[in-house]
Design an enzyme around this catalytic site. Structure first.
Site, mmCIF file in Angstrom:
data_model
loop_
_atom_site.group_PDB
_atom_site.id
_atom_site.type_symbol
_atom_site.label_atom_id
_atom_site.label_comp_id
_atom_site.label_asym_id
_atom_site.label_seq_id
_atom_site.Cartn_x
_atom_site.Cartn_y
_atom_site.Cartn_z
ATOM 1 N N ARG A 1 12.433 53.718 -57.755
ATOM 2 C CA ARG A 1 13.019 53.383 -59.054
ATOM 3 C C ARG A 1 14.502 53.089 -58.878
ATOM 4 O O ARG A 1 15.182 53.740 -58.070
ATOM 5 C CB ARG A 1 12.871 54.558 -60.042
ATOM 6 C CG ARG A 1 11.498 54.676 -60.681
ATOM 7 C CD ARG A 1 11.234 53.558 -61.682
ATOM 8 N NE ARG A 1 9.932 53.680 -62.303
ATOM 9 C CZ ARG A 1 8.800 53.147 -61.833
ATOM 10 N NH1 ARG A 1 8.796 52.447 -60.719
ATOM 11 N NH2 ARG A 1 7.659 53.294 -62.478
ATOM 12 N N HIS B 1 10.837 43.801 -59.248
ATOM 13 C CA HIS B 1 9.939 44.927 -59.546
ATOM 14 C C HIS B 1 8.477 44.469 -59.400
ATOM 15 O O HIS B 1 7.663 44.612 -60.317
ATOM 16 C CB HIS B 1 10.176 45.515 -60.941
ATOM 17 C CG HIS B 1 9.637 46.916 -61.082
ATOM 18 N ND1 HIS B 1 10.281 47.916 -61.759
ATOM 19 C CD2 HIS B 1 8.498 47.487 -60.595
ATOM 20 C CE1 HIS B 1 9.567 49.030 -61.714
ATOM 21 N NE2 HIS B 1 8.467 48.790 -61.019
HETATM 22 P P1 NDP Z 1 3.612 60.655 -55.725
HETATM 23 O O1 NDP Z 1 3.824 61.541 -56.886
HETATM 24 O O2 NDP Z 1 2.271 60.606 -55.074
HETATM 25 O O3 NDP Z 1 4.663 61.012 -54.573
HETATM 26 C C1 NDP Z 1 5.999 61.297 -54.836
HETATM 27 C C2 NDP Z 1 6.643 61.786 -53.552
HETATM 28 O O4 NDP Z 1 8.051 61.995 -53.789
HETATM 29 C C3 NDP Z 1 6.085 63.129 -53.072
HETATM 30 O O5 NDP Z 1 6.034 63.178 -51.673
HETATM 31 C C4 NDP Z 1 7.134 64.115 -53.581
HETATM 32 O O6 NDP Z 1 7.243 65.314 -52.846
HETATM 33 C C5 NDP Z 1 8.386 63.296 -53.395
HETATM 34 N N1 NDP Z 1 9.471 63.834 -54.222
HETATM 35 C C6 NDP Z 1 9.542 63.892 -55.577
HETATM 36 N N2 NDP Z 1 10.697 64.482 -55.955
HETATM 37 C C7 NDP Z 1 11.340 64.807 -54.820
HETATM 38 C C8 NDP Z 1 12.569 65.438 -54.548
HETATM 39 N N3 NDP Z 1 13.365 65.879 -55.525
HETATM 40 N N4 NDP Z 1 12.923 65.641 -53.263
HETATM 41 C C9 NDP Z 1 12.108 65.213 -52.260
HETATM 42 N N5 NDP Z 1 10.924 64.596 -52.442
HETATM 43 C C10 NDP Z 1 10.551 64.396 -53.720
HETATM 44 O O7 NDP Z 1 4.054 59.200 -56.175
HETATM 45 P P2 NDP Z 1 3.549 57.788 -55.611
HETATM 46 O O8 NDP Z 1 3.657 57.807 -54.137
HETATM 47 O O9 NDP Z 1 2.259 57.430 -56.227
HETATM 48 O O10 NDP Z 1 4.664 56.827 -56.257
HETATM 49 C C11 NDP Z 1 6.029 56.985 -55.955
HETATM 50 C C12 NDP Z 1 6.882 56.154 -56.891
HETATM 51 O O11 NDP Z 1 6.789 54.778 -56.551
HETATM 52 C C13 NDP Z 1 6.478 56.167 -58.361
HETATM 53 O O12 NDP Z 1 6.935 57.333 -59.010
HETATM 54 C C14 NDP Z 1 7.158 54.918 -58.893
HETATM 55 O O13 NDP Z 1 8.467 55.223 -59.321
HETATM 56 C C15 NDP Z 1 7.237 54.009 -57.665
HETATM 57 N N6 NDP Z 1 6.374 52.817 -57.809
HETATM 58 C C16 NDP Z 1 6.973 51.591 -57.772
HETATM 59 C C17 NDP Z 1 6.213 50.448 -57.848
HETATM 60 C C18 NDP Z 1 6.849 49.120 -57.715
HETATM 61 O O14 NDP Z 1 6.170 48.084 -57.910
HETATM 62 N N7 NDP Z 1 8.115 49.043 -57.367
HETATM 63 C C19 NDP Z 1 4.760 50.506 -58.014
HETATM 64 C C20 NDP Z 1 4.229 51.842 -58.014
HETATM 65 C C21 NDP Z 1 5.028 52.955 -57.927
HETATM 66 P P3 NDP Z 1 6.002 66.358 -52.736
HETATM 67 O O15 NDP Z 1 5.001 65.654 -51.837
HETATM 68 O O16 NDP Z 1 6.577 67.560 -52.135
HETATM 69 O O17 NDP Z 1 5.486 66.528 -54.139
HETATM 70 C C1 OXD Z 2 4.593 51.773 -61.216
HETATM 71 C C2 OXD Z 2 5.382 50.545 -61.217
HETATM 72 O O1 OXD Z 2 5.180 52.856 -61.366
HETATM 73 O O2 OXD Z 2 4.779 49.445 -61.297
HETATM 74 O O3 OXD Z 2 3.367 51.701 -61.046
HETATM 75 O O4 OXD Z 2 6.603 50.601 -61.117
#
Ligand code: NDP
Ligand code: OXD
Length: 316
Positions: free
Chosen positions: A231, A279
């Site tokens: 993000r 995005h």
């Molecule tokens: P998940 O919830 O599966 O994974 C999030 C990861 O981030 C986990 O490993 C989590 O740690 C880690 N995390 C969260 N907070 C912290 C922190 N404070 N410190 C360290 N690590 C942290 O999410 P996804 O993998 O499914 O998606 C990730 C992000 O990708 C989404 O939230 C979205 O913002 C973005 N996204 C963007 C898209 C785009 O087109 N640009 C499309 C889809 C998603 P832990 O494993 O310990 O919980």
């Molecule tokens: C998502 C995105 O969070 O598209 O899936 O950004």
């Protein structure tokens, strides 16, 4: 109310795309559209939503489960008046695969100096540039969730050395992992930093000048590269521009920004060493989204536990 709960759709896709996906989804359920301002939404038990309208929860007071139209839920969790209901994230192979394609593409683009070669092409310059091997580069992924873990595995197949960092330590075959307390050690090993973090109170502004200064200098590409598809709110854009201009970073690929669409006067557009995508790293497939939501609705109606639930205390 019908036996199968009614669904209200509040997505920002084109209506045509939604209708096409609906032709094959939610059989036996009443489907309502929040965009139809005269519709009575009081029957709706489920909402499939993305950046929902501010009046949605007043218009649909009988909702029981919310389904996010994407993997990230920051734009839902910050909606004023959000009811205290379970929120299911979108987790699907199509989304995961697309994200890994984008991440691998960006890492390979910087490894193979695509921005520099495109510049040379425009200037009709025929000059071969230094070519390190993938195994000489360490890609560090911040966020080892559904998306980060799949990207890690696919980068590994391409030959990169891959390490990862997450709040709680993960065990992934062949990939060294670090937990929240080990950020500096992780950064000091990283030549290409990939951001796949959700936007939360803790991750807002995490990609800042101090973090960029801790990345490894003098690796096989000379300078570190920053790649972000999590993000935009996680990056301090003034710091990122300064790091790119000041030579702390050698390049970047950015899919997400503080302000989207990226304003026409943003410095990122004109930077030769920066790849900008709108995005679009991994767009949600509406058919897959509805299919997933339907599976969870059926689980809910059988009194089974919902999957991919958002934890409101951590914010993702
Ligand atoms: P998940 O919830 O599966 O994974 C999030 C990861 O981030 C986990 O490993 C989590 O740690 C880690 N995390 C969260 N907070 C912290 C922190 N404070 N410190 C360290 N690590 C942290 O999410 P996804 O993998 O499914 O998606 C990730 C992000 O990708 C989404 O939230 C979205 O913002 C973005 N996204 C963007 C898209 C785009 O087109 N640009 C499309 C889809 C998603 P832990 O494993 O310990 O919980
Ligand atoms: C998502 C995105 O969070 O598209 O899936 O950004």
């Amino acid at each position: 109310m019908s036996e199968k709960g009614a669904v209200v759709i509040d997505l920002k896709f084109e209506r045509r795309e939604i209708d096409r996906a609906l032709s094959n989804a939610f059989e036996g359920r009443k489907v309502l559209h929040a965009s139809d301002k005269s519709a009575d939404l009081s029957d709706a038990r489920y909402a499939v939503l993305w950046k929902p309208d501010l009046d949605l929860f007043q218009r649909a007071p009988n909702l029981q489960v919310l389904f996010s139209g994407g993997a990230g839920v920051d734009s839902i969790l910050t909606v004023p008046g959000l009811p205290d209901l379970p929120i299911v994230r979108f987790v699907d192979e199509s989304l995961t695969t697309r994200m890994s394609e984008w991440v691998v593409l960006q890492c390979l683009s910087h490894l193979r100096q695509v921005p520099a070669y495109l510049g040379q092409q425009r200037s009709r310059v025929w000059r071969e540039l230094h070519q390190p091997e993938a195994k000489e580069l360490t890609v560090g992924i911040m966020g080892l969730g559904v998306l980060g873990q799949d990207s890690a595995r696919k980068l590994k197949i391409m030959g990169f050395d891959v390490i990862g960092w997450s709040r709680t330590r993960k065990t992934i075959n062949g990939i060294e992992t670090f937990d929240a307390g080990e950020l500096d050690a992780f950064l000091g090993r990283t030549d290409m930093l990939v951001g796949l973090l959700p936007l939360t109170e803790e991750t807002r502004g995490i990609f800042n000048a101090s973090l960029f200064s801790k990345l490894r200098q003098g690796g096989a590409l000379g300078k570190p590269v920053f790649i972000n598809a999590g993000r935009g709110g996680s990056q301090v854009e003034a710091d990122l521009i300064a790091a790119l201009e000041g030579g702390i970073l050698g390049g970047a690929s950015i899919d997400v920004f503080n302000e989207e669409p990226l304003p026409a006067d943003s410095a990122f557009w004109a930077m030769d060493n920066v790849i900008v995508t709108p995005h679009a790293a991994s767009a949600s497939d509406v058919r897959a989204l509805f299919r997933n939501a339907e599976i969870q609705m059926e689980r809910f109606e059988r009194n089974e536990a919902l999957q991919h639930l958002v934890d409101r205390t951590t914010g993702y």
